[in-house]
Scaffold this motif. Structure first.
Motif, PDB file in Angstrom:
ATOM      1  N   THR A  20       0.817  -1.260  -0.083  1.00 55.67           N
ATOM      2  CA  THR A  20      -0.112  -0.085   0.083  1.00 55.67           C
ATOM      3  C   THR A  20       0.826   1.151  -0.029  1.00 55.67           C
ATOM      4  OG1 THR A  20      -1.972  -1.193   1.165  1.00 55.67           O
ATOM      5  CG2 THR A  20      -1.979   1.392   1.276  1.00 55.67           C
ATOM      6  N   ASP A  21       1.964   1.327   0.776  1.00 53.22           N
ATOM      7  CA  ASP A  21       2.708   2.474   0.893  1.00 53.22           C
ATOM      8  C   ASP A  21       3.390   2.573  -0.522  1.00 53.22           C
ATOM      9  OD1 ASP A  21       2.255   2.818   3.537  1.00 53.22           O
ATOM     10  OD2 ASP A  21       4.116   1.885   4.168  1.00 53.22           O
ATOM     11  N   THR A  22       4.055   1.671  -1.275  1.00 57.30           N
ATOM     12  CA  THR A  22       4.456   1.651  -2.489  1.00 57.30           C
ATOM     13  C   THR A  22       3.514   2.446  -3.581  1.00 57.30           C
ATOM     14  OG1 THR A  22       6.143  -0.260  -2.130  1.00 57.30           O
ATOM     15  CG2 THR A  22       5.620   0.461  -4.530  1.00 57.30           C
ATOM     16  N   LEU A  23       2.469   1.707  -3.564  1.00 58.39           N
ATOM     17  CA  LEU A  23       1.340   2.116  -4.438  1.00 58.39           C
ATOM     18  C   LEU A  23       1.027   4.050  -4.318  1.00 58.39           C
ATOM     19  CD1 LEU A  23      -1.184  -0.490  -4.618  1.00 58.39           C
ATOM     20  CD2 LEU A  23       0.791  -0.081  -6.455  1.00 58.39           C
ATOM     21  N   CYS A  24       0.890   4.169  -2.945  1.00 56.87           N
ATOM     22  CA  CYS A  24       0.735   5.565  -2.517  1.00 56.87           C
ATOM     23  C   CYS A  24       1.843   6.529  -2.994  1.00 56.87           C
ATOM     24  CB  CYS A  24       0.521   5.671  -0.925  1.00 56.87           C
ATOM     25  SG  CYS A  24      -0.924   5.217  -0.413  1.00 56.87           S
ATOM     26  N   VAL A  25       3.225   5.731  -2.946  1.00 57.32           N
ATOM     27  CA  VAL A  25       4.251   6.553  -3.411  1.00 57.32           C
ATOM     28  C   VAL A  25       4.061   6.989  -4.901  1.00 57.32           C
ATOM     29  CG1 VAL A  25       6.844   6.560  -3.622  1.00 57.32           C
ATOM     30  CG2 VAL A  25       5.893   6.081  -1.577  1.00 57.32           C
ATOM     31  N   LEU A  26       3.817   5.909  -5.588  1.00 60.69           N
ATOM     32  CA  LEU A  26       3.716   5.986  -6.956  1.00 60.69           C
ATOM     33  C   LEU A  26       2.399   6.860  -7.336  1.00 60.69           C
ATOM     34  CD1 LEU A  26       3.793   2.126  -8.115  1.00 60.69           C
ATOM     35  CD2 LEU A  26       5.851   3.935  -8.421  1.00 60.69           C
ATOM     36  N   ASP A  27       1.447   6.913  -6.657  1.00 64.88           N
ATOM     37  CA  ASP A  27       0.469   7.683  -7.016  1.00 64.88           C
ATOM     38  C   ASP A  27       0.855   9.342  -6.486  1.00 64.88           C
ATOM     39  OD1 ASP A  27      -1.143   5.797  -7.589  1.00 64.88           O
ATOM     40  OD2 ASP A  27      -2.385   5.757  -5.698  1.00 64.88           O
ATOM     41  N   LYS A  28       1.680   9.489  -5.463  1.00 62.50           N
ATOM     42  CA  LYS A  28       2.155  10.787  -5.520  1.00 62.50           C
ATOM     43  C   LYS A  28       3.205  11.308  -6.492  1.00 62.50           C
ATOM     44  CE  LYS A  28       1.451  10.871  -0.706  1.00 62.50           C
ATOM     45  NZ  LYS A  28       1.720  10.537   0.783  1.00 62.50           N
ATOM     46  N   LEU A  29       3.875  10.333  -7.111  1.00 61.83           N
ATOM     47  CA  LEU A  29       5.052  10.562  -8.094  1.00 61.83           C
ATOM     48  C   LEU A  29       4.260  10.905  -9.490  1.00 61.83           C
ATOM     49  CD1 LEU A  29       7.717   7.938  -7.215  1.00 61.83           C
ATOM     50  CD2 LEU A  29       7.819  10.565  -6.763  1.00 61.83           C
ATOM     51  N   HIS A  30       3.160  10.411  -9.649  1.00 68.15           N
ATOM     52  CA  HIS A  30       2.275  10.598 -10.976  1.00 68.15           C
ATOM     53  C   HIS A  30       2.021  12.089 -11.143  1.00 68.15           C
ATOM     54  CE1 HIS A  30      -0.325  10.009 -14.173  1.00 68.15           C
ATOM     55  NE2 HIS A  30      -1.221  10.900 -13.387  1.00 68.15           N
TER      56      HIS A  30
END
Length: 144
Positions: free
Chosen positions: A134-144
């Motif tokens: 979940t943390d990894t996906l949140c990071v990816l969403d913020k980097l988008h």
């Protein structure tokens, strides 16, 4: 019967003619007739009217499922592109997204009154998903 009037259940992912839904349609028709004794419609007419309505519900459900799958695919592709772009900083991110696949993506759940302000998105945690993923996906969403 598959269900009772007090515990009425239909399967919108299947056709109205499935054994379960046919049984549920009979339960509905009998319950409707019992609840509305003044109704002059026959049991068959009530059953047939329910099947027509069920077909409508089935179509709405199918469309909602299609939209959800499209959203999952869009989110998967966006996260995968972002993971590839930032693979130097987050080397495991590509593998995380690929392992989850499109069906492992949460569809956005939002509240929005059309024409009245911005969407409010609610983050829902999947019980089966680890906090690290979940943390990894949140990071990816913020980097988008």
């Amino acid at each position: 019967p598959c269900c009772t009037a007090d515990n009425f259940r239909i399967d919108l992912s299947d056709t109205p003619a499935s054994a379960w839904n046919t049984s549920a349609s009979h339960v509905f028709a009998a319950s409707f007739r019992d609840t509305h004794p003044g109704c002059d419609r026959s049991l068959k007419a009530i059953f047939d009217a329910w099947v027509v309505h069920f077909n409508y519900l089935h179509q709405v459900y199918a469309k909602q499922q299609m939209v959800a799958r499209e959203e999952q695919a869009r989110l998967y592709n966006r996260r995968l592109r972002t993971a590839h772009r930032h693979s130097g900083s987050y080397p495991s991110a590509v593998n995380v997204v690929q392992q989850l696949g499109p069906t492992g993506m949460s569809s956005d759940e939002s509240e929005h009154d059309v024409g009245h302000g911005e969407c409010i998105y609610h983050i829902t945690c999947k019980a089966w998903r680890s906090a690290a993923v979940t943390d990894t996906l949140c990071v990816l969403d913020k980097l988008h």
